[in-house]
Design a protein around this motif. Structure first.
Motif, PDB file in Angstrom:
ATOM      1  N   PRO A 267       0.725   6.080 -15.376  1.00 50.86           N
ATOM      2  CA  PRO A 267       0.767   4.711 -14.856  1.00 50.86           C
ATOM      3  C   PRO A 267       2.217   4.285 -14.629  1.00 50.86           C
ATOM      4  O   PRO A 267       3.078   4.542 -15.477  1.00 50.86           O
ATOM      5  N   SER A 268       2.489   3.646 -13.505  1.00 47.36           N
ATOM      6  CA  SER A 268       3.879   3.317 -13.217  1.00 47.36           C
ATOM      7  C   SER A 268       4.017   2.013 -12.449  1.00 47.36           C
ATOM      8  O   SER A 268       3.177   1.665 -11.616  1.00 47.36           O
ATOM      9  N   ALA A 269       5.103   1.310 -12.763  1.00 49.15           N
ATOM     10  CA  ALA A 269       5.538   0.136 -12.006  1.00 49.15           C
ATOM     11  C   ALA A 269       6.617   0.620 -11.053  1.00 49.15           C
ATOM     12  O   ALA A 269       7.643   1.151 -11.489  1.00 49.15           O
ATOM     13  N   VAL A 270       6.372   0.472  -9.760  1.00 48.79           N
ATOM     14  CA  VAL A 270       7.231   1.077  -8.739  1.00 48.79           C
ATOM     15  C   VAL A 270       8.030   0.016  -8.003  1.00 48.79           C
ATOM     16  O   VAL A 270       7.469  -0.958  -7.489  1.00 48.79           O
ATOM     17  N   THR A 271       9.327   0.211  -7.936  1.00 47.71           N
ATOM     18  CA  THR A 271      10.220  -0.657  -7.182  1.00 47.71           C
ATOM     19  C   THR A 271      10.640   0.046  -5.900  1.00 47.71           C
ATOM     20  O   THR A 271      11.045   1.212  -5.934  1.00 47.71           O
ATOM     21  N   VAL A 272      10.541  -0.646  -4.798  1.00 49.80           N
ATOM     22  CA  VAL A 272      10.957  -0.091  -3.508  1.00 49.80           C
ATOM     23  C   VAL A 272      12.471  -0.241  -3.409  1.00 49.80           C
ATOM     24  O   VAL A 272      12.997  -1.346  -3.368  1.00 49.80           O
ATOM     25  N   ALA A 285      -0.337   1.194  -3.859  1.00 50.95           N
ATOM     26  CA  ALA A 285      -0.729   0.027  -4.649  1.00 50.95           C
ATOM     27  C   ALA A 285      -2.099  -0.484  -4.232  1.00 50.95           C
ATOM     28  O   ALA A 285      -2.923  -0.879  -5.081  1.00 50.95           O
ATOM     29  N   ARG A 286      -2.379  -0.500  -2.939  1.00 50.80           N
ATOM     30  CA  ARG A 286      -3.709  -0.925  -2.475  1.00 50.80           C
ATOM     31  C   ARG A 286      -4.797   0.007  -2.998  1.00 50.80           C
ATOM     32  O   ARG A 286      -5.922  -0.429  -3.277  1.00 50.80           O
ATOM     33  N   PHE A 287      -4.466   1.274  -3.132  1.00 50.57           N
ATOM     34  CA  PHE A 287      -5.423   2.245  -3.671  1.00 50.57           C
ATOM     35  C   PHE A 287      -5.640   2.044  -5.167  1.00 50.57           C
ATOM     36  O   PHE A 287      -6.627   2.503  -5.723  1.00 50.57           O
ATOM     37  N   GLY A 288      -4.693   1.348  -5.800  1.00 51.68           N
ATOM     38  CA  GLY A 288      -4.787   1.105  -7.237  1.00 51.68           C
ATOM     39  C   GLY A 288      -4.087   2.140  -8.084  1.00 51.68           C
ATOM     40  O   GLY A 288      -4.244   2.169  -9.306  1.00 51.68           O
ATOM     41  N   ALA A 289      -3.264   3.017  -7.453  1.00 54.85           N
ATOM     42  CA  ALA A 289      -2.624   4.119  -8.169  1.00 54.85           C
ATOM     43  C   ALA A 289      -1.327   3.721  -8.857  1.00 54.85           C
ATOM     44  O   ALA A 289      -0.841   4.443  -9.730  1.00 54.85           O
ATOM     45  N   ILE A 290      -0.730   2.594  -8.458  1.00 50.52           N
ATOM     46  CA  ILE A 290       0.529   2.118  -9.032  1.00 50.52           C
ATOM     47  C   ILE A 290       0.508   0.596  -9.067  1.00 50.52           C
ATOM     48  O   ILE A 290      -0.365  -0.042  -8.464  1.00 50.52           O
ATOM     49  N   TRP A 291       1.491   0.011  -9.731  1.00 52.56           N
ATOM     50  CA  TRP A 291       1.790  -1.416  -9.603  1.00 52.56           C
ATOM     51  C   TRP A 291       3.053  -1.537  -8.764  1.00 52.56           C
ATOM     52  O   TRP A 291       4.082  -0.946  -9.096  1.00 52.56           O
ATOM     53  N   ASN A 292       2.990  -2.286  -7.693  1.00 54.01           N
ATOM     54  CA  ASN A 292       4.121  -2.441  -6.780  1.00 54.01           C
ATOM     55  C   ASN A 292       4.966  -3.638  -7.195  1.00 54.01           C
ATOM     56  O   ASN A 292       4.515  -4.779  -7.126  1.00 54.01           O
ATOM     57  N   MET A 293       6.214  -3.370  -7.605  1.00 56.61           N
ATOM     58  CA  MET A 293       7.123  -4.442  -8.001  1.00 56.61           C
ATOM     59  C   MET A 293       7.714  -5.152  -6.788  1.00 56.61           C
ATOM     60  O   MET A 293       8.209  -6.270  -6.905  1.00 56.61           O
ATOM     61  N   VAL A 318      -4.243  -0.359 -17.332  1.00 55.06           N
ATOM     62  CA  VAL A 318      -3.388   0.828 -17.366  1.00 55.06           C
ATOM     63  C   VAL A 318      -4.238   2.092 -17.231  1.00 55.06           C
ATOM     64  O   VAL A 318      -3.880   3.022 -16.499  1.00 55.06           O
ATOM     65  N   VAL A 319      -5.361   2.123 -17.919  1.00 55.67           N
ATOM     66  CA  VAL A 319      -6.266   3.270 -17.829  1.00 55.67           C
ATOM     67  C   VAL A 319      -6.777   3.437 -16.408  1.00 55.67           C
ATOM     68  O   VAL A 319      -6.799   4.552 -15.858  1.00 55.67           O
ATOM     69  N   GLU A 320      -7.193   2.344 -15.784  1.00 54.06           N
ATOM     70  CA  GLU A 320      -7.718   2.409 -14.418  1.00 54.06           C
ATOM     71  C   GLU A 320      -6.651   2.864 -13.433  1.00 54.06           C
ATOM     72  O   GLU A 320      -6.943   3.607 -12.489  1.00 54.06           O
ATOM     73  N   MET A 321      -5.402   2.436 -13.639  1.00 49.01           N
ATOM     74  CA  MET A 321      -4.317   2.881 -12.764  1.00 49.01           C
ATOM     75  C   MET A 321      -4.125   4.387 -12.878  1.00 49.01           C
ATOM     76  O   MET A 321      -3.939   5.073 -11.873  1.00 49.01           O
ATOM     77  N   ARG A 324      -6.949   6.148 -10.989  1.00 47.38           N
ATOM     78  CA  ARG A 324      -6.803   6.042  -9.532  1.00 47.38           C
ATOM     79  C   ARG A 324      -5.672   6.941  -9.031  1.00 47.38           C
ATOM     80  O   ARG A 324      -5.756   7.523  -7.952  1.00 47.38           O
ATOM     81  N   ALA A 325      -4.596   7.052  -9.807  1.00 53.45           N
ATOM     82  CA  ALA A 325      -3.491   7.936  -9.428  1.00 53.45           C
ATOM     83  C   ALA A 325      -3.956   9.385  -9.348  1.00 53.45           C
ATOM     84  O   ALA A 325      -3.644  10.104  -8.397  1.00 53.45           O
ATOM     85  N   LEU A 326      -4.732   9.805 -10.333  1.00 51.24           N
ATOM     86  CA  LEU A 326      -5.257  11.163 -10.326  1.00 51.24           C
ATOM     87  C   LEU A 326      -6.209  11.379  -9.158  1.00 51.24           C
ATOM     88  O   LEU A 326      -6.227  12.451  -8.546  1.00 51.24           O
ATOM     89  N   GLN A 327      -6.973  10.369  -8.845  1.00 52.58           N
ATOM     90  CA  GLN A 327      -7.903  10.476  -7.725  1.00 52.58           C
ATOM     91  C   GLN A 327      -7.149  10.620  -6.401  1.00 52.58           C
ATOM     92  O   GLN A 327      -7.522  11.423  -5.545  1.00 52.58           O
ATOM     93  N   LEU A 328      -6.075   9.867  -6.253  1.00 58.40           N
ATOM     94  CA  LEU A 328      -5.301   9.909  -5.011  1.00 58.40           C
ATOM     95  C   LEU A 328      -4.662  11.266  -4.795  1.00 58.40           C
ATOM     96  O   LEU A 328      -4.594  11.759  -3.667  1.00 58.40           O
ATOM     97  N   LEU A 329      -4.188  11.889  -5.864  1.00 61.00           N
ATOM     98  CA  LEU A 329      -3.491  13.182  -5.756  1.00 61.00           C
ATOM     99  C   LEU A 329      -4.384  14.356  -6.150  1.00 61.00           C
ATOM    100  O   LEU A 329      -3.906  15.473  -6.320  1.00 61.00           O
ATOM    101  N   GLY A 330      -5.665  14.128  -6.227  1.00 63.80           N
ATOM    102  CA  GLY A 330      -6.564  15.152  -6.750  1.00 63.80           C
ATOM    103  C   GLY A 330      -6.635  16.412  -5.934  1.00 63.80           C
ATOM    104  O   GLY A 330      -6.963  17.476  -6.461  1.00 63.80           O
ATOM    105  N   ASN A 331      -6.352  16.359  -4.629  1.00 63.61           N
ATOM    106  CA  ASN A 331      -6.498  17.538  -3.768  1.00 63.61           C
ATOM    107  C   ASN A 331      -5.172  18.196  -3.427  1.00 63.61           C
ATOM    108  O   ASN A 331      -5.087  18.982  -2.488  1.00 63.61           O
ATOM    109  N   SER A 332      -4.127  17.886  -4.170  1.00 66.56           N
ATOM    110  CA  SER A 332      -2.824  18.489  -3.891  1.00 66.56           C
ATOM    111  C   SER A 332      -2.870  19.994  -4.106  1.00 66.56           C
ATOM    112  O   SER A 332      -3.628  20.504  -4.926  1.00 66.56           O
ATOM    113  N   THR A 333      -2.056  20.693  -3.343  1.00 63.04           N
ATOM    114  CA  THR A 333      -2.011  22.147  -3.427  1.00 63.04           C
ATOM    115  C   THR A 333      -1.694  22.585  -4.856  1.00 63.04           C
ATOM    116  O   THR A 333      -0.717  22.151  -5.441  1.00 63.04           O
TER     117      THR A 333
END
Length: 347
Positions: A267-272, A285-293, A318-321, A324-333
């Motif tokens: 789980p991460s808070a991400v700053t652009v 962030a819309r996918f729910g994989a991070i919190w966008n600062m 935090v658990v849900e984030m 969702r992060a794992l779901q987003l990257l689940g098909n990575s090589t």
């Protein structure tokens, strides 16, 4: 096969381009290619570090240049060595003008990009970011026969991450260990903002890992602050995946490391911290994989205090984030040759 890589990094523009190109170069070497880097000088350029990795490095002049003069110098290098392979270019300042000049001197050109804001003359393009209009981004920007590898399923991952994914722990939402890492150079000095936020929060009992690169201009001050606060300081490390796996929450920037955190379900808070990170950070962030600062100019110490409080008060979020992060990257090589490496070696 000899492969050239044209890429730059510095304190000002960051080191993410260098890191992903070195990773790709290591994959190519393992597959049987030889690789040379062509880079420009600048504060924090990491040319010496790339050379220490075992690669031949050609250093050009300072960071300011025109595409035509850059191409001429690169052509001189190629002509001296000779090339029966590819040119890989990972650079926001170069486009089809440069690629057309280079084209006659190499067999193929591959581009690594994530802006989709300029035309390219190439046979292969990699954009490993997640965006909402992924399939349409490069529709009119590359030749019709260009092979496009788009999205996080093509993420370039170091072996340490592939291995750690098999042993990663399931997070339960409690916050006991925090990772702070804003890239190799952290040009906006977000690291110090977070350290000040941790002090302001007056939360005791947290184990804090702080990671910086040698290109960070205030790394000495950060190390001193970590010593005063009893935090754990790490500089230019090769065990980041281990720290990510051990952490319960991370503060970091967008870009490649955002996807690495997602890959391990951190789980991460991400700053652009740069314009090119905005679109992918908002999409994640819309996918729910991070919190966008948000953009760094609008992020203050108190904002970091508040997001830490949010994580402590809402463990289920935090658990849900993490899920969702794992779901987003689940098909990575995860196994075999990366598609970029396979295409280059077959070409």
């Amino acid at each position: 096969m000899h492969v050239f890589v044209r890429v730059d990094g510095s304190t000002a523009i960051g080191t993410g381009h260098i890191m992903r190109c070195v990773l790709l170069a290591e994959m190519l070497v393992q597959a049987g290619a030889s690789v040379s880097f062509i880079m420009r000088m600048g504060r924090g350029h990491l040319g010496d570090w790339v050379a220490q990795k075992g690669f031949q490095v050609f250093m050009l002049g300072e960071e300011v240049f025109t595409q035509s003069e850059d191409a001429d110098k690169v052509i001189d290098i190629i002509s001296e060595i000779g090339s029966d392979g590819w040119m890989i270019v990972d650079h926001y300042g170069l486009d089809e003008q440069w690629e057309q000049r280079i084209g006659p001197y190499v067999k193929h050109i591959a581009v690594i990009d994530d802006l989709a804001d300029r035309r390219h003359q190439c046979e292969l393009l990699l954009d490993q970011n997640y965006t909402t209009n992924l399939e349409q981004r490069y529709h009119s920007l590359v030749p019709a026969d260009c092979r496009l590898l788009l999205g996080p399923s093509y993420l370039l991952l170091r072996p340490e991450f592939l291995s750690m994914r098999k042993h990663m722990r399931k997070r339960k939402g409690s916050i006991k260990r925090i990772l702070v890492f804003f890239g190799g150079s952290d040009p906006t000095n977000e690291t110090m903002k977070v350290l000040n936020a941790l002090e302001a929060s007056q939360i005791s009992g947290l184990y804090v890992d702080v990671v910086v690169g040698t290109a960070n201009p205030v790394r000495v001050e950060i190390e001193e602050q970590c010593a005063r606060s009893n935090y754990h300081y790490h500089c230019q490390i090769d065990y980041l995946s281990s720290l990510m796996n051990e952490a319960d929450l991370s503060f970091g920037a967008g870009g490649v490391t955002m996807w690495e955190r997602c890959y391990l379900g951190l789980p991460s808070a991400v700053t652009v911290v740069a314009d090119n990170q905005t679109e992918s950070t908002e999409a994640a962030a819309r996918f729910g994989a991070i919190w966008n600062m948000g953009f760094y100019d609008d992020v203050y110490v108190q904002d970091y205090v508040e997001v830490l409080d949010r994580a402590l008060l809402h463990p289920q979020d935090v658990v849900e984030m993490s899920e969702r992060a794992l779901q987003l990257l689940g098909n990575s090589t995860e196994a075999g040759l990366h598609p970029v490496v396979k295409t280059i070696m077959e070409g």
